[in-house]
Design a protein around this motif. Structure first.
Motif, short mmCIF file in Angstrom:
data_model
loop_
_atom_site.label_atom_id
_atom_site.label_comp_id
_atom_site.label_asym_id
_atom_site.label_seq_id
_atom_site.Cartn_x
_atom_site.Cartn_y
_atom_site.Cartn_z
N CYS A 94 0.82 -1.22 0.00
CA CYS A 94 0.00 0.00 0.00
C CYS A 94 0.86 1.28 0.00
O CYS A 94 1.90 1.34 0.65
CB CYS A 94 -0.87 -0.03 1.25
SG CYS A 94 -1.95 1.37 1.42
N CYS A 95 0.37 2.30 -0.73
CA CYS A 95 1.09 3.58 -0.78
C CYS A 95 0.72 4.48 0.40
O CYS A 95 1.29 5.56 0.58
CB CYS A 95 0.79 4.32 -2.08
SG CYS A 95 -0.94 4.86 -2.22
N GLY A 96 -0.28 4.04 1.19
CA GLY A 96 -0.63 4.80 2.40
C GLY A 96 -1.79 5.76 2.22
O GLY A 96 -2.10 6.53 3.13
N PHE A 97 -2.47 5.70 1.07
CA PHE A 97 -3.56 6.66 0.87
C PHE A 97 -4.79 6.24 1.69
O PHE A 97 -5.07 6.84 2.72
CB PHE A 97 -3.89 6.80 -0.63
CG PHE A 97 -5.00 7.79 -0.88
CD1 PHE A 97 -4.84 9.13 -0.57
CD2 PHE A 97 -6.23 7.38 -1.39
CE1 PHE A 97 -5.87 10.04 -0.77
CE2 PHE A 97 -7.26 8.28 -1.59
CZ PHE A 97 -7.09 9.62 -1.28
N GLY A 98 -5.48 5.22 1.24
CA GLY A 98 -6.60 4.69 2.02
C GLY A 98 -7.73 5.69 2.25
O GLY A 98 -8.43 5.59 3.27
N GLY A 99 -7.91 6.65 1.36
CA GLY A 99 -9.02 7.61 1.49
C GLY A 99 -8.92 8.40 2.77
O GLY A 99 -7.92 9.05 3.05
N THR A 100 -9.96 8.29 3.60
CA THR A 100 -9.99 9.07 4.85
C THR A 100 -8.89 8.63 5.81
O THR A 100 -8.55 9.37 6.73
CB THR A 100 -11.35 8.92 5.54
OG1 THR A 100 -11.68 7.52 5.58
CG2 THR A 100 -12.45 9.66 4.78
N TYR A 101 -8.30 7.43 5.59
CA TYR A 101 -7.24 6.95 6.49
C TYR A 101 -6.08 7.94 6.54
O TYR A 101 -5.53 8.23 7.61
CB TYR A 101 -6.72 5.57 6.03
CG TYR A 101 -5.62 5.05 6.92
CD1 TYR A 101 -5.92 4.33 8.06
CD2 TYR A 101 -4.28 5.31 6.63
CE1 TYR A 101 -4.92 3.88 8.90
CE2 TYR A 101 -3.27 4.87 7.47
CZ TYR A 101 -3.60 4.15 8.60
OH TYR A 101 -2.61 3.72 9.44
N SER A 102 -5.70 8.46 5.37
CA SER A 102 -4.52 9.33 5.33
C SER A 102 -4.76 10.63 6.09
O SER A 102 -3.82 11.31 6.48
CB SER A 102 -4.10 9.61 3.89
OG SER A 102 -5.09 10.34 3.22
N MET A 103 -6.02 10.97 6.29
CA MET A 103 -6.30 12.17 7.10
C MET A 103 -6.34 11.83 8.59
O MET A 103 -5.97 12.63 9.43
CB MET A 103 -7.63 12.78 6.64
CG MET A 103 -7.49 13.41 5.27
SD MET A 103 -8.91 14.35 4.84
CE MET A 103 -9.80 13.21 3.85
N LYS A 104 -6.79 10.61 8.89
CA LYS A 104 -6.88 10.22 10.30
C LYS A 104 -5.51 9.87 10.88
O LYS A 104 -5.22 10.17 12.02
CB LYS A 104 -7.80 9.00 10.38
CG LYS A 104 -8.75 9.05 11.54
CD LYS A 104 -9.69 7.89 11.48
CE LYS A 104 -11.12 8.35 11.47
NZ LYS A 104 -12.07 7.26 11.46
N PHE A 105 -4.69 9.20 10.08
CA PHE A 105 -3.36 8.78 10.56
C PHE A 105 -2.29 9.29 9.61
O PHE A 105 -1.63 8.49 8.91
CB PHE A 105 -3.30 7.25 10.69
CG PHE A 105 -4.18 6.70 11.76
CD1 PHE A 105 -3.80 6.73 13.10
CD2 PHE A 105 -5.43 6.19 11.45
CE1 PHE A 105 -4.63 6.24 14.10
CE2 PHE A 105 -6.27 5.70 12.43
CZ PHE A 105 -5.87 5.72 13.76
N PRO A 106 -2.10 10.62 9.53
CA PRO A 106 -1.15 11.15 8.56
C PRO A 106 0.28 10.66 8.78
O PRO A 106 1.02 10.48 7.80
CB PRO A 106 -1.25 12.67 8.75
CG PRO A 106 -1.91 12.88 10.07
CD PRO A 106 -2.76 11.67 10.31
N GLN A 107 0.67 10.39 10.04
CA GLN A 107 2.05 9.96 10.28
C GLN A 107 2.31 8.61 9.62
O GLN A 107 3.37 8.39 9.03
CB GLN A 107 2.36 9.81 11.79
CG GLN A 107 1.96 10.95 12.65
CD GLN A 107 0.63 10.66 13.35
OE1 GLN A 107 -0.24 10.00 12.81
NE2 GLN A 107 0.49 11.18 14.56
N VAL A 108 1.34 7.69 9.74
CA VAL A 108 1.51 6.36 9.15
C VAL A 108 1.47 6.48 7.63
O VAL A 108 2.29 5.90 6.91
CB VAL A 108 0.41 5.39 9.64
CG1 VAL A 108 0.61 4.02 9.03
CG2 VAL A 108 0.42 5.30 11.16
N SER A 109 0.51 7.29 7.15
CA SER A 109 0.36 7.48 5.71
C SER A 109 1.67 8.01 5.10
O SER A 109 2.12 7.56 4.05
CB SER A 109 -0.80 8.45 5.46
OG SER A 109 -0.98 8.67 4.11
N LYS A 110 2.27 8.96 5.79
CA LYS A 110 3.54 9.55 5.30
C LYS A 110 4.65 8.50 5.23
O LYS A 110 5.40 8.43 4.26
CB LYS A 110 3.97 10.69 6.25
CG LYS A 110 5.31 11.27 5.90
CD LYS A 110 5.82 12.17 7.01
CE LYS A 110 7.20 12.71 6.69
NZ LYS A 110 8.21 11.69 6.50
#
Ligand code: SF4
Ligand code: SF4
Length: 719
Positions: free
Chosen positions: A647-663
């Protein structure tokens, strides 16, 4: 063990876990080695068929738990074993404490048991003054450190040999060398003495076979054999779901479990115990043997249409091995006692709603756990269902309720997007990005540039271009499902499909009543809104008119294909229209490769191109090779990327809820992209485009991000 009070505190825990460099390196190393080991172990086997067989035998057992328990009790008691059923974790602990008292036990040895972790058995027995020693090496280490496991199979995977050497030095009172073999010898020496002194051994069991009254234990260290044979009393604490009808069923599970867990064909030890063993020092020459079955909510789960699947779990730990979030944050932040995707779920059922609420939100919905699961559990779906249940109990947050209301009303939703397009003007920078983020976003969200809403959505361009894909006698009639991001943010990806389908005998249609697929609201736990949105879309497409419903968005595609029938199920029945709609959904690369057949003579692309595989394309729609075929057919040199499917870390609303992990996930993806030396990275999802393009832009990279449609359109020879 998870003890964050709320999402805010949980995010702080996550931040601190992300700064644990050793843990991250250890989990990264394991995550890369695991798929290779697993693939070797399954070589020559039909993995899907084996997993389906595990699911089948587990389901058969789950449907008859009461009967299997009665049969096991009858058979085992006839062989001198006492069998108990504990309704709760406390009751199980009490039963075991009582057995210890009745038998004058002072010292207890334990082999590894997740069920005993679930009941916090050690703490309970220690309150009764008993000395309890874990004998599995990893479990002993974490017991000495007074912490819980970070992996179900490798409980101390988060610790370095330096930490273990320090710990053993403190325990033995002598400096220990930082040498793994020597440290193992220290543990063996220390534990040997305990085996000799112990009065009672406590084990778990991987199987409880009803037809024979036997228990089966699989281990690698051999400690379970000593624990179950040397002390005069043996107690096995067993989750009710471990009951299998026959020994043959248990063997079917063994064909998968070690391979899936650690990439081993078989564990070093497989122990079967049928009846109380002989014991020279016991009064009647027989060991005192008890089997304590733990219910703790399992019987109710077995009766729940959706949740009974959870009881198929054979605790192989693979759902953690492949989880990109677990790999970053480790087991102490990805479960309470049970770890990984199954841990998020079991925390709700076995521990508390409060602990589970933050945990279940930390799933990027990448589907990797579902694909790997030894018993075919649809873990991501169940994680969302648990979240929805929690919200139903506690009340839904205002923002998700509002989003649900907006998405249910297409005119309102699209009207808001058009207004946002005007409102973003002061924020618009060059190259289609926003200059700086609105104030509602914190600095943590600045790890990627965000795109501006397009000047003209695809739906407003459609009338001008549709004549190009309206042949008189079409070979295929195809409806285009755009999803909201491609329609309003990346309309050029959809326009490119017109370029590549023109002149190929495809009649393309764009039903105007379609709207967002509804995945974002389902991710937020708004199931009712998700159902209403799904209905809008199914009704927007007259299935009888089309051969295919083509989508260029993998997230939409996976969701439409796999989840629409379930989301729209009424009274246990899937509406025919919903199933037909789902069956017609196809991705662009599959349509190009399998239906139209790619012809390299039509293309003249040049240069190196790599591919990022969107989670919902590879795992949601099972499309893996076709995008590579499309790149090769386009004339470009295809350069494979390491961990293409992660996964690239986007996950829709996930990247807003957990920006540190998404980054962190995005940073890894970008490093892998750059390592290929490709000039272009192709993907097939607007969400991945947004994440990767925004990240590359912020880093000043020259690598271009394109959709498969854009690559093919650009490379197609002009007539
Ligand atoms: S869907 Fe992906 S992120 Fe969620 S639990 Fe499974 S593997 Fe982890
Ligand atoms: S849920 Fe599946 S993958 Fe995870 S531990 Fe259980 S059986 Fe293994």
């Amino acid at each position: 063990m998870q003890d964050a009070k709320d999402l805010k505190e949980y995010r702080e825990h996550i931040k601190s876990a992300l700064s644990n460099d050793f843990q991250r390196q250890a989990l990264d190393k394991f995550a890369k080695a695991y798929p290779v080991g697993r693939a070797n172990a399954f070589k020559g086997h039909d993995v899907k068929a084996l997993i389906n067989e595990v699911a089948r035998v587990k389901d058969a057992g789950i449907a008859r738990l009461d009967e299997l328990y009665d049969e096991f009790k009858r058979k085992a008691e006839a062989l001198g074993v006492k069998v108990h059923l504990a309704k709760t974790a406390h009751e199980a602990n009490e039963i075991i404490a009582r057995i210890a008292q009745e038998n004058g036990v002072k010292k207890v040895l334990k082999s590894k048991s997740m069920t005993a972790e679930e009941t916090h058995l050690n703490d309970h027995l220690e309150k009764y003054g008993l000395e309890v020693t874990e004998t599995d090496l990893g479990e002993w280490i974490i017991q000495l450190r007074k912490e819980g496991p970070t992996h179900m199979v490798m409980p101390a995977i988060h610790l370095s040999r330096h930490q273990v050497a320090d710990l053993f030095s403190a325990v033995t009172g002598a400096a220990q060398e930082v040498d793994i073999d020597k440290l193992v010898k220290v543990a063996r020496r220390e534990l040997r003495a305990k085996y000799v002194e112990a009065d009672m051994g406590i084990s778990g069991a991987n199987f409880a076979v009803a037809e024979t009254g036997s228990i089966g234990i699989i281990t690698n260290e051999g400690n379970a054999r000593l624990v179950t044979t040397l002390p005069r009393v043996h107690v096995a604490l067993v989750g009710l779901e471990k009951l299998t009808t026959t020994l043959d069923d248990a063997l079917k599970i063994i064909r998968v479990l070690p391979k899936n867990a650690t990439g081993q064909n078989i564990t070093s030890y497989v122990t079967w115990i049928t009846g109380a063993n002989e014991c020279a020092t016991c009064p009647d020459q027989k060991k005192v043997m008890h089997v304590v079955f733990l219910d703790n909510g399992r019987s109710s789960m077995a009766k729940h249409e959706s949740y009974k699947e959870v009881l198929r779990c054979v605790r192989c730990g693979a759902c953690a091995n492949v989880c990109p979030v677990y790999r970053l944050v480790g087991g102490h932040e990805y479960g309470d006692v049970y770890i990984g995707a199954i841990g998020l779920i079991l925390t709700y059922f076995f521990h508390s709603k409060e602990k589970a609420k933050a945990l279940v939100q930390n799933c990027v919905n990448c589907q990797a756990c579902k694909e790997i699961c030894a018993s075919g559990i649809d873990l991501p779906r169940i994680i969302k269902e648990v979240y929805n249940d929690i919200l139903n109990e506690e009340g839904h947050p205002a923002e998700s309720k509002v989003l649900g209301l907006v998405l249910k009303n297409r005119a309102l939703f699209h009207g808001l997007l058009r207004t946002a397009k005007l409102a973003q003007k002061p924020l618009k920078a060059e190259q289609g990005y926003l200059r700086h983020l609105p104030l509602i976003f914190s600095k943590e969200h600045n790890f990627r540039a965000l795109p501006a809403i397009a000047d003209k959505p695809f739906r407003d361009r459609w009338n001008e271009i549709k004549h190009r894909v309206s042949p008189a006698n079409p070979r295929y009639k195809v409806a285009l499902f755009s999803g909201c991001v491609q329609d309003f943010v990346y309309p050029e990806q959809l326009e490119a499909v017109v370029d590549i389908l023109e002149g190929k005998g495809v009649q393309l249609d764009f039903p105007m009543a379609q709207t967002c697929c509804g995945l974002p609201v389902r991710m937020m736990g708004e199931f009712n809104a998700a159902k209403d949105v799904a209905e809008l879309n199914v009704n927007a497409f007259d299935q009888s008119k089309y051969d295919y419903v083509l989508t260029l968005c993998a997230s939409c595609g996976g969701y439409l294909k796999e989840m629409y029938p379930r989301v729209l199920t009424e009274g246990g029945k899937i509406p025919v229209k919903a199933q037909q709609f789902a069956d017609k959904v196809i991705s662009l690369s599959e349509f190009m490769a399998k239906v139209l057949k790619l012809d390299p003579a039509e293309y003249q692309g040049q240069g190196k191109v790599t591919f990022h595989s969107p989670c919902h394309l590879a795992r949601g729609m099972n499309v893996k090779e076709e995008p590579h075929e499309a790149i090769r057919a386009s004339g470009h040199e295809f350069v494979p990327m390491e961990e293409e499917h992660v996964c690239c870390g986007f996950g829709g609303t996930y990247s807003m809820k957990f920006p540190q992990v998404s980054k962190e996930l995005l940073d890894k993806k970008i490093a892998n992209i750059e390592a290929t030396g490709a000039e272009v990275i192709v993907t097939e999802c607007p969400g991945c485009t947004m994440q990767i393009r925004g990240g590359l832009h912020n880093k000043g990279s020259k690598v271009q991000v394109m959709h498969t449609s854009e690559l093919l359109a650009k490379a197609r020879k002009k007539k």
